[in-house]
Write an enzyme that holds these catalytic residues in place. Structure first.
Site, PDB file in Angstrom:
ATOM      1  N   ASN A 181     116.084   4.715  71.301  1.00  0.00           N
ATOM      2  CA  ASN A 181     114.952   5.297  71.508  1.00  0.00           C
ATOM      3  C   ASN A 181     113.977   4.583  72.262  1.00  0.00           C
ATOM      4  OD1 ASN A 181     113.377   7.481  70.971  1.00  0.00           O
ATOM      5  ND2 ASN A 181     113.010   7.094  68.618  1.00  0.00           N
TER       6      ASN A 181
ATOM      7  N   HIS B 193     114.069  13.465  54.531  1.00  0.00           N
ATOM      8  CA  HIS B 193     113.195  12.928  54.759  1.00  0.00           C
ATOM      9  C   HIS B 193     111.838  13.967  54.509  1.00  0.00           C
ATOM     10  CE1 HIS B 193     110.435  10.339  57.424  1.00  0.00           C
ATOM     11  NE2 HIS B 193     110.028  11.276  57.584  1.00  0.00           N
TER      12      HIS B 193
ATOM     13  N   ARG C 152     113.659  10.823  50.553  1.00  0.00           N
ATOM     14  CA  ARG C 152     112.717   9.743  50.862  1.00  0.00           C
ATOM     15  C   ARG C 152     111.398  10.807  51.226  1.00  0.00           C
ATOM     16  NH1 ARG C 152     114.221   6.575  56.092  1.00  0.00           N
ATOM     17  NH2 ARG C 152     113.139   8.142  57.116  1.00  0.00           N
TER      18      ARG C 152
ATOM     19  N   TYR D 224     103.545   6.685  60.719  1.00  0.00           N
ATOM     20  CA  TYR D 224     104.849   6.863  60.449  1.00  0.00           C
ATOM     21  C   TYR D 224     105.435   7.664  59.518  1.00  0.00           C
ATOM     22  CZ  TYR D 224     109.724   6.501  59.382  1.00  0.00           C
ATOM     23  OH  TYR D 224     111.015   6.594  58.750  1.00  0.00           O
TER      24      TYR D 224
ATOM     25  N   ASP E 156     110.327   4.580  52.698  1.00  0.00           N
ATOM     26  CA  ASP E 156     110.531   3.506  54.216  1.00  0.00           C
ATOM     27  C   ASP E 156     108.993   3.127  54.173  1.00  0.00           C
ATOM     28  OD1 ASP E 156     110.962   2.403  56.233  1.00  0.00           O
ATOM     29  OD2 ASP E 156     111.572   4.180  57.404  1.00  0.00           O
TER      30      ASP E 156
ATOM     31  N   HIS F  64     108.729   0.953  56.564  1.00  0.00           N
ATOM     32  CA  HIS F  64     108.781   0.776  58.146  1.00  0.00           C
ATOM     33  C   HIS F  64     108.150  -0.541  58.741  1.00  0.00           C
ATOM     34  CE1 HIS F  64     108.854   2.957  62.233  1.00  0.00           C
ATOM     35  NE2 HIS F  64     109.768   3.144  61.580  1.00  0.00           N
TER      36      HIS F  64
ATOM     37  N   GLU G 203     112.587   0.944  51.816  1.00  0.00           N
ATOM     38  CA  GLU G 203     113.310   0.393  52.863  1.00  0.00           C
ATOM     39  C   GLU G 203     112.494  -0.393  54.052  1.00  0.00           C
ATOM     40  OE1 GLU G 203     114.800   4.234  54.567  1.00  0.00           O
ATOM     41  OE2 GLU G 203     114.210   3.623  56.568  1.00  0.00           O
TER      42      GLU G 203
ATOM     43  N   GLU H  48     117.858  -1.374  59.914  1.00  0.00           N
ATOM     44  CA  GLU H  48     117.863  -0.060  61.025  1.00  0.00           C
ATOM     45  C   GLU H  48     117.847  -0.779  62.409  1.00  0.00           C
ATOM     46  OE1 GLU H  48     115.213   2.681  59.442  1.00  0.00           O
ATOM     47  OE2 GLU H  48     113.770   2.414  61.281  1.00  0.00           O
TER      48      GLU H  48
ATOM     49  N   ARG I 137     121.302  -0.869  56.435  1.00  0.00           N
ATOM     50  CA  ARG I 137     120.880   0.158  57.026  1.00  0.00           C
ATOM     51  C   ARG I 137     121.625   0.327  58.639  1.00  0.00           C
ATOM     52  NH1 ARG I 137     118.375   4.190  56.298  1.00  0.00           N
ATOM     53  NH2 ARG I 137     116.993   4.006  57.800  1.00  0.00           N
TER      54      ARG I 137
ATOM     55  N   HIS J 230     121.257   4.048  58.815  1.00  0.00           N
ATOM     56  CA  HIS J 230     120.084   4.983  59.383  1.00  0.00           C
ATOM     57  C   HIS J 230     120.627   6.084  60.015  1.00  0.00           C
ATOM     58  CE1 HIS J 230     117.078   4.300  63.142  1.00  0.00           C
ATOM     59  NE2 HIS J 230     116.566   5.185  62.109  1.00  0.00           N
TER      60      HIS J 230
ATOM     61  N   ASP K 119     116.764  10.374  66.417  1.00  0.00           N
ATOM     62  CA  ASP K 119     117.243   9.515  67.422  1.00  0.00           C
ATOM     63  C   ASP K 119     118.749   9.071  67.702  1.00  0.00           C
ATOM     64  OD1 ASP K 119     115.437   8.180  65.848  1.00  0.00           O
ATOM     65  OD2 ASP K 119     116.268   6.506  66.865  1.00  0.00           O
TER      66      ASP K 119
ATOM     67  N   GLU L 120     121.581   8.165  55.474  1.00  0.00           N
ATOM     68  CA  GLU L 120     120.089   8.995  56.097  1.00  0.00           C
ATOM     69  C   GLU L 120     120.451  10.257  56.988  1.00  0.00           C
ATOM     70  OE1 GLU L 120     117.336   6.790  58.336  1.00  0.00           O
ATOM     71  OE2 GLU L 120     115.966   8.526  58.554  1.00  0.00           O
TER      72      GLU L 120
ATOM     73  N   TRP M 155     104.668  -1.082  64.045  1.00  0.00           N
ATOM     74  CA  TRP M 155     104.369   0.141  63.974  1.00  0.00           C
ATOM     75  C   TRP M 155     105.400   0.760  62.626  1.00  0.00           C
ATOM     76  CZ3 TRP M 155     108.297   4.041  65.026  1.00  0.00           C
ATOM     77  CH2 TRP M 155     107.827   5.391  64.873  1.00  0.00           C
TER      78      TRP M 155
HETATM   79  O1  KDG Z   1     113.521   5.195  66.731  1.00  0.00           O
HETATM   80  C1  KDG Z   1     113.238   4.832  65.583  1.00  0.00           C
HETATM   81  C2  KDG Z   1     113.339   5.853  64.426  1.00  0.00           C
HETATM   82  O2  KDG Z   1     114.656   5.941  64.233  1.00  0.00           O
HETATM   83  C3  KDG Z   1     112.691   5.252  63.127  1.00  0.00           C
HETATM   84  O3  KDG Z   1     111.199   5.283  63.202  1.00  0.00           O
HETATM   85  C4  KDG Z   1     113.071   6.174  62.018  1.00  0.00           C
HETATM   86  O4  KDG Z   1     112.827   4.290  60.382  1.00  0.00           O
HETATM   87  C5  KDG Z   1     113.273   5.378  60.811  1.00  0.00           C
HETATM   88  C6  KDG Z   1     114.087   5.911  59.784  1.00  0.00           C
HETATM   89  O5  KDG Z   1     114.425   5.310  58.637  1.00  0.00           O
HETATM   90  O6  KDG Z   1     114.537   7.222  60.109  1.00  0.00           O
HETATM   91 MG    MG Z   2     113.341   3.353  58.320  1.00  0.00          MG
END
Ligand code: KDG
Ligand code: MG
Length: 403
Positions: free
Chosen positions: A38, A123, A148, A160, A211, A213, A237, A263, A284, A313, A317, A340, A403
């Site tokens: 991505n 999600h 999630r 996010y 998550d 993130h 996560e 991930e 993941r 993951h 994407d 996921e 991020w």
């Molecule tokens: O490309 C980045 C995404 O796949 C990510 O931000 C998504 O954290 C993510 C998830 O757990 O699906």
């Molecule tokens: Mg994630």
């Protein structure tokens, strides 16, 4: 008959960008591998076209391991997301070919089905707590056994995980990175409130996940994990960035909430300490970003030795080609945990016809020979590449953050 006579990169943007590698053997059998990274799609496409494909033509497609070693060791520059995504695309396409030639679904070739289906999590997201809970209810009604929860944070314009389109989350929203504002102190109190409301509305017969993130320090993550314990989360996560794997020791010392990470990992070496010291509960790392089935298999085996289960993951994407391969792996791998599943749009699904199906909270990869995912090249050609980047976060004082 097994000689690789053609290999091509197909770039298509049916709603979002996907990079697909198609390898064809002399007998006309072809295999597909996902090569989507991505925001860095063209880097992998060039890596494949300029450096991998010229060395692939003429090789024996049956020699998956030797080809893997050639591209891993042979690059001299080991690992890294671009290299490992390119190697993954080759590896998955070759497993697809091998399984098609054997007239077997890929999971049979890996060792056979260990379960009847692959439990997935959806999600659920919303701008605020109420909207997120309402979405989570919809997932439960759709039959999901695991959800999630991601909610907007009061005082922050965007976060996010929160999507305009709800079911189809796509964070790569502009050609150049969008700048978001992040505040840990605004975020921290929102998550336990979200889980309390979710348990009240959804009850206890559903798994709940969250998550982070990569936006907390290990100590903050320990505190959040402890605050969530009364609600029995399935996992927390990516609680903290894991370049420094020892950071997870701190989280572990403070909470019994299960931890998932990986991930963004692309190699077993990214996870070695985490696994050796049993600092996590779920790994993941998935097929497309970590060298394909041949390498993720090694990660899963090391995880198994350490009581760690898989939780791949599966964001939008990761193309249906990756999803198909991952589901075969999930159906087989002994230490499976969860998968996921962020749904792809109808446009994406039309470009990638696939054998996998969703029923009662599980995905099943189907029984078609290979990984069961194809590409409609004529349709794919109608969606040309569009530059798209992931956002970045800044703290309220302007400091660039995770991020
Ligand atoms: O490309 C980045 C995404 O796949 C990510 O931000 C998504 O954290 C993510 C998830 O757990 O699906
Ligand atoms: Mg994630």
């Amino acid at each position: 008959m097994h000689t690789i006579v053609d290999a091509r990169v197909i770039i298509s943007c049916p709603g979002r960008n996907f990079v697909t590698l198609k390898i064809t053997t002399k007998s006309g059998v072809y295999g597909l591998g996902d090569a989507t990274l991505n925001g860095r799609e063209l880097a992998v496409a060039s890596y494949l076209t300029d450096h991998v494909i010229p060395c692939l033509i003429g090789r024996d497609a049956r020699q998956i391991e030797d080809i893997w070693q050639f591209f891993y060791r042979g690059a001299y520059w080991r690992r890294g997301p671009v290299t490992m995504t390119a190697i993954a695309a080759v590896d998955v396409a070759l497993w697809d070919i091998k399984a098609k030639n054997a007239n077997m679904p890929l999971y049979d070739l890996l060792g056979g089905a260990s379960r009847t289906g692959v439990m997935v999590y959806g999600h659920a997201n919303g701008n605020d707590l109420d909207e997120t809970i309402a979405q989570a209810k919809k997932y439960k009604e759709m039959g999901y056994k695991a959800i999630r929860l991601q909610s907007g944070v009061p005082g922050l314009a965007s976060t996010y995980g929160v999507s305009k389109d709800k079911l189809y989350y796509e964070p790569a929203d502009a050609a150049k990175p969008t700048e978001n504002v992040w505040s840990t102190s605004r975020y921290m109190p929102t998550v336990p409130k979200l889980f309390a409301a979710a348990r009240e509305t959804l009850g206890w017969d559903v798994h709940l996940l969250h998550d982070v993130h990569h936006r907390l320090t290990p100590l903050e993550a320990g505190r959040l994990g402890k605050d969530l314990e009364p609600f029995r989360p399935f996992w927390l996560e990516d609680a903290t960035p894991a370049e420094n794997q020892a950071g997870f020791r701190t989280i572990r010392q403070h909470t019994t909430t299960p931890l998932a990470v990986g991930e963004v990992f692309n190699s077993v070496w990214d996870a070695k300490q985490l696994l050796d010291e049993q600092l996590i509960d779920y790994i993941r790392t998935t097929i497309v970003h970590a060298g394909g089935i041949s390498h993720v298999r090694r990660i899963a085996h090391l995880a198994e030795l350490n009581n760690v289960r898989t939780g791949f993951h599966g964001a939008t994407d990761l193309s249906p080609v990756c999803m198909g391969a991952a589901l075969h792996f999930d159906l087989w791998v002994p230490n499976f945990g969860i998968q996921e599943y962020m749904r792809h749009t109808d446009e994406t699904d039309a470009v990638f016809p696939h054998a996998y199906t969703f029923s009662k909270g599980d995905l099943h990869p189907g029984t078609a020979p290979g990984h069961g995912v194809d590409i409609d090249e004529a349709l794919a050609a109608k969606y040309p590449y569009r530059p798209a980047s992931l956002p970045v976060n800044r703290l309220e004082d302007g400091t660039l953050f995770n991020w």
